[in-house]
Design a protein around this motif. Sequence first.
Motif, PDB file in Angstrom:
ATOM      1  N   GLN A  94      -7.368  -8.390  -4.311  1.00  0.00           N
ATOM      2  CA  GLN A  94      -6.729  -7.298  -3.576  1.00  0.00           C
ATOM      3  C   GLN A  94      -5.295  -7.172  -4.084  1.00  0.00           C
ATOM      4  O   GLN A  94      -4.578  -8.159  -4.217  1.00  0.00           O
ATOM      5  CB  GLN A  94      -6.711  -7.569  -2.072  1.00  0.00           C
ATOM      6  N   VAL A  95      -4.887  -5.939  -4.368  1.00  0.00           N
ATOM      7  CA  VAL A  95      -3.542  -5.674  -4.855  1.00  0.00           C
ATOM      8  C   VAL A  95      -2.961  -4.557  -4.005  1.00  0.00           C
ATOM      9  O   VAL A  95      -3.659  -3.601  -3.660  1.00  0.00           O
ATOM     10  CB  VAL A  95      -3.536  -5.270  -6.351  1.00  0.00           C
ATOM     11  N   ARG A  96      -1.683  -4.691  -3.673  1.00  0.00           N
ATOM     12  CA  ARG A  96      -1.004  -3.651  -2.903  1.00  0.00           C
ATOM     13  C   ARG A  96       0.232  -3.183  -3.650  1.00  0.00           C
ATOM     14  O   ARG A  96       0.858  -3.943  -4.381  1.00  0.00           O
ATOM     15  CB  ARG A  96      -0.614  -4.177  -1.519  1.00  0.00           C
ATOM     16  N   CYS A  97       0.543  -1.905  -3.428  1.00  0.00           N
ATOM     17  CA  CYS A  97       1.761  -1.336  -3.998  1.00  0.00           C
ATOM     18  C   CYS A  97       2.252  -0.236  -3.083  1.00  0.00           C
ATOM     19  O   CYS A  97       1.479   0.331  -2.301  1.00  0.00           O
ATOM     20  CB  CYS A  97       1.532  -0.811  -5.411  1.00  0.00           C
ATOM     21  N   ILE A  98       3.518   0.068  -3.176  1.00  0.00           N
ATOM     22  CA  ILE A  98       4.115   1.114  -2.347  1.00  0.00           C
ATOM     23  C   ILE A  98       3.423   2.433  -2.654  1.00  0.00           C
ATOM     24  O   ILE A  98       3.028   2.684  -3.794  1.00  0.00           O
ATOM     25  CB  ILE A  98       5.647   1.180  -2.569  1.00  0.00           C
ATOM     26  N   ALA A  99       3.257   3.273  -1.641  1.00  0.00           N
ATOM     27  CA  ALA A  99       2.516   4.521  -1.802  1.00  0.00           C
ATOM     28  C   ALA A  99       3.305   5.577  -2.567  1.00  0.00           C
ATOM     29  O   ALA A  99       2.724   6.520  -3.083  1.00  0.00           O
ATOM     30  CB  ALA A  99       2.088   5.062  -0.443  1.00  0.00           C
ATOM     31  N   GLY A 105      13.366   9.510   2.403  1.00  0.00           N
ATOM     32  CA  GLY A 105      12.449  10.124   3.349  1.00  0.00           C
ATOM     33  C   GLY A 105      11.043   9.553   3.327  1.00  0.00           C
ATOM     34  O   GLY A 105      10.233   9.864   4.194  1.00  0.00           O
ATOM     35  N   ASP A 106      10.721   8.710   2.337  1.00  0.00           N
ATOM     36  CA  ASP A 106       9.385   8.103   2.268  1.00  0.00           C
ATOM     37  C   ASP A 106       9.231   7.027   3.335  1.00  0.00           C
ATOM     38  O   ASP A 106      10.196   6.388   3.738  1.00  0.00           O
ATOM     39  CB  ASP A 106       9.143   7.481   0.891  1.00  0.00           C
ATOM     40  N   ASP A 107       8.006   6.812   3.766  1.00  0.00           N
ATOM     41  CA  ASP A 107       7.699   5.771   4.740  1.00  0.00           C
ATOM     42  C   ASP A 107       7.632   4.434   4.006  1.00  0.00           C
ATOM     43  O   ASP A 107       6.728   4.221   3.194  1.00  0.00           O
ATOM     44  CB  ASP A 107       6.361   6.085   5.413  1.00  0.00           C
ATOM     45  N   PRO A 108       8.563   3.514   4.284  1.00  0.00           N
ATOM     46  CA  PRO A 108       8.577   2.240   3.545  1.00  0.00           C
ATOM     47  C   PRO A 108       7.400   1.327   3.879  1.00  0.00           C
ATOM     48  O   PRO A 108       7.163   0.356   3.180  1.00  0.00           O
ATOM     49  CB  PRO A 108       9.903   1.596   3.963  1.00  0.00           C
ATOM     50  N   ASP A 109       6.674   1.635   4.951  1.00  0.00           N
ATOM     51  CA  ASP A 109       5.529   0.809   5.329  1.00  0.00           C
ATOM     52  C   ASP A 109       4.200   1.379   4.840  1.00  0.00           C
ATOM     53  O   ASP A 109       3.153   0.812   5.098  1.00  0.00           O
ATOM     54  CB  ASP A 109       5.476   0.641   6.854  1.00  0.00           C
ATOM     55  N   GLU A 110       4.228   2.507   4.114  1.00  0.00           N
ATOM     56  CA  GLU A 110       2.991   3.111   3.612  1.00  0.00           C
ATOM     57  C   GLU A 110       2.692   2.554   2.220  1.00  0.00           C
ATOM     58  O   GLU A 110       3.501   2.693   1.305  1.00  0.00           O
ATOM     59  CB  GLU A 110       3.105   4.635   3.567  1.00  0.00           C
ATOM     60  N   GLN A 118     -11.898   0.286  -4.669  1.00  0.00           N
ATOM     61  CA  GLN A 118     -11.575   1.147  -3.525  1.00  0.00           C
ATOM     62  C   GLN A 118     -10.060   1.208  -3.327  1.00  0.00           C
ATOM     63  O   GLN A 118      -9.378   0.191  -3.428  1.00  0.00           O
ATOM     64  CB  GLN A 118     -12.222   0.604  -2.245  1.00  0.00           C
ATOM     65  N   GLU A 119      -9.551   2.399  -3.026  1.00  0.00           N
ATOM     66  CA  GLU A 119      -8.121   2.590  -2.762  1.00  0.00           C
ATOM     67  C   GLU A 119      -7.964   3.175  -1.369  1.00  0.00           C
ATOM     68  O   GLU A 119      -8.560   4.194  -1.056  1.00  0.00           O
ATOM     69  CB  GLU A 119      -7.506   3.535  -3.789  1.00  0.00           C
ATOM     70  N   THR A 120      -7.160   2.505  -0.546  1.00  0.00           N
ATOM     71  CA  THR A 120      -6.945   2.939   0.828  1.00  0.00           C
ATOM     72  C   THR A 120      -5.457   2.924   1.127  1.00  0.00           C
ATOM     73  O   THR A 120      -4.780   1.931   0.842  1.00  0.00           O
ATOM     74  CB  THR A 120      -7.658   1.991   1.815  1.00  0.00           C
ATOM     75  N   LYS A 121      -4.945   4.015   1.709  1.00  0.00           N
ATOM     76  CA  LYS A 121      -3.550   4.018   2.173  1.00  0.00           C
ATOM     77  C   LYS A 121      -3.504   3.283   3.504  1.00  0.00           C
ATOM     78  O   LYS A 121      -4.326   3.537   4.389  1.00  0.00           O
ATOM     79  CB  LYS A 121      -3.034   5.447   2.343  1.00  0.00           C
ATOM     80  N   ILE A 122      -2.538   2.386   3.612  1.00  0.00           N
ATOM     81  CA  ILE A 122      -2.403   1.577   4.824  1.00  0.00           C
ATOM     82  C   ILE A 122      -0.947   1.534   5.265  1.00  0.00           C
ATOM     83  O   ILE A 122      -0.040   1.852   4.484  1.00  0.00           O
ATOM     84  CB  ILE A 122      -2.912   0.131   4.596  1.00  0.00           C
ATOM     85  N   GLN A 123      -0.741   1.125   6.498  1.00  0.00           N
ATOM     86  CA  GLN A 123       0.591   0.767   6.983  1.00  0.00           C
ATOM     87  C   GLN A 123       0.684  -0.744   6.851  1.00  0.00           C
ATOM     88  O   GLN A 123      -0.121  -1.465   7.440  1.00  0.00           O
ATOM     89  CB  GLN A 123       0.766   1.187   8.452  1.00  0.00           C
ATOM     90  N   TRP A 124       1.644  -1.214   6.064  1.00  0.00           N
ATOM     91  CA  TRP A 124       1.763  -2.661   5.841  1.00  0.00           C
ATOM     92  C   TRP A 124       3.132  -3.090   6.283  1.00  0.00           C
ATOM     93  O   TRP A 124       4.119  -2.854   5.608  1.00  0.00           O
ATOM     94  CB  TRP A 124       1.544  -2.971   4.353  1.00  0.00           C
ATOM     95  N   VAL A 125       3.181  -3.720   7.425  1.00  0.00           N
ATOM     96  CA  VAL A 125       4.439  -4.253   7.914  1.00  0.00           C
ATOM     97  C   VAL A 125       4.538  -5.698   7.438  1.00  0.00           C
ATOM     98  O   VAL A 125       5.384  -6.038   6.638  1.00  0.00           O
ATOM     99  CB  VAL A 125       4.562  -4.124   9.449  1.00  0.00           C
ATOM    100  N   THR A 126       3.649  -6.556   7.902  1.00  0.00           N
ATOM    101  CA  THR A 126       3.507  -7.933   7.389  1.00  0.00           C
ATOM    102  C   THR A 126       2.122  -8.417   7.738  1.00  0.00           C
ATOM    103  O   THR A 126       1.509  -7.915   8.675  1.00  0.00           O
ATOM    104  CB  THR A 126       4.545  -8.922   7.996  1.00  0.00           C
ATOM    105  N   ASP A 127       1.651  -9.399   7.001  1.00  0.00           N
ATOM    106  CA  ASP A 127       0.367 -10.037   7.313  1.00  0.00           C
ATOM    107  C   ASP A 127       0.633 -11.383   7.942  1.00  0.00           C
ATOM    108  O   ASP A 127       1.527 -12.068   7.601  1.00  0.00           O
ATOM    109  CB  ASP A 127      -0.463 -10.245   6.033  1.00  0.00           C
TER     110      ASP A 127
END
Length: 127
Positions: A94-99, A105-110, A118-127
């Motif tokens: 699993q790999v994540r990157c900023i949207a 104005g961008d959402d820093p948690d997106e 599979q690619e899914t947009k998520i809200q990532w605050v912390t795990d």
Amino acid sequence: MMTNHPDIEIYIKNTRLSSIVDWLSARFEQFEPTASKGMLHQYEARWQQQRFAVAIHERALGKSWISVWFQSAHTPWQIDLECAREASEKLNAQVRCIASGWQEGDDPDEWWRVEKGQETKIQWVTD
């Protein structure tokens, strides 16, 4: 038209540093260590005759996530998501990157979560 991000940063889950280094060593014309202190490792990469720094931070977020930061706009990928796709495929992780490219104005948690094609947009605050 897609513009290059000024740098590329991805977060890779539950993957060994040696596997990441193997992937990057095969990907670039040159990938050599320059410094290492604790969980932070510095490398110099060369791609298309350009040299740039790469920082790999083990346990960047908790114990599960390794950050890989390519400190250049001159990489094989135009945007973070392209790099995340390749890393996920090559490392079977699993790999994540900023949207977005960190514009005002961008959402820093997106974020994008890329896994098993599979690619899914998520809200990532912390795990």
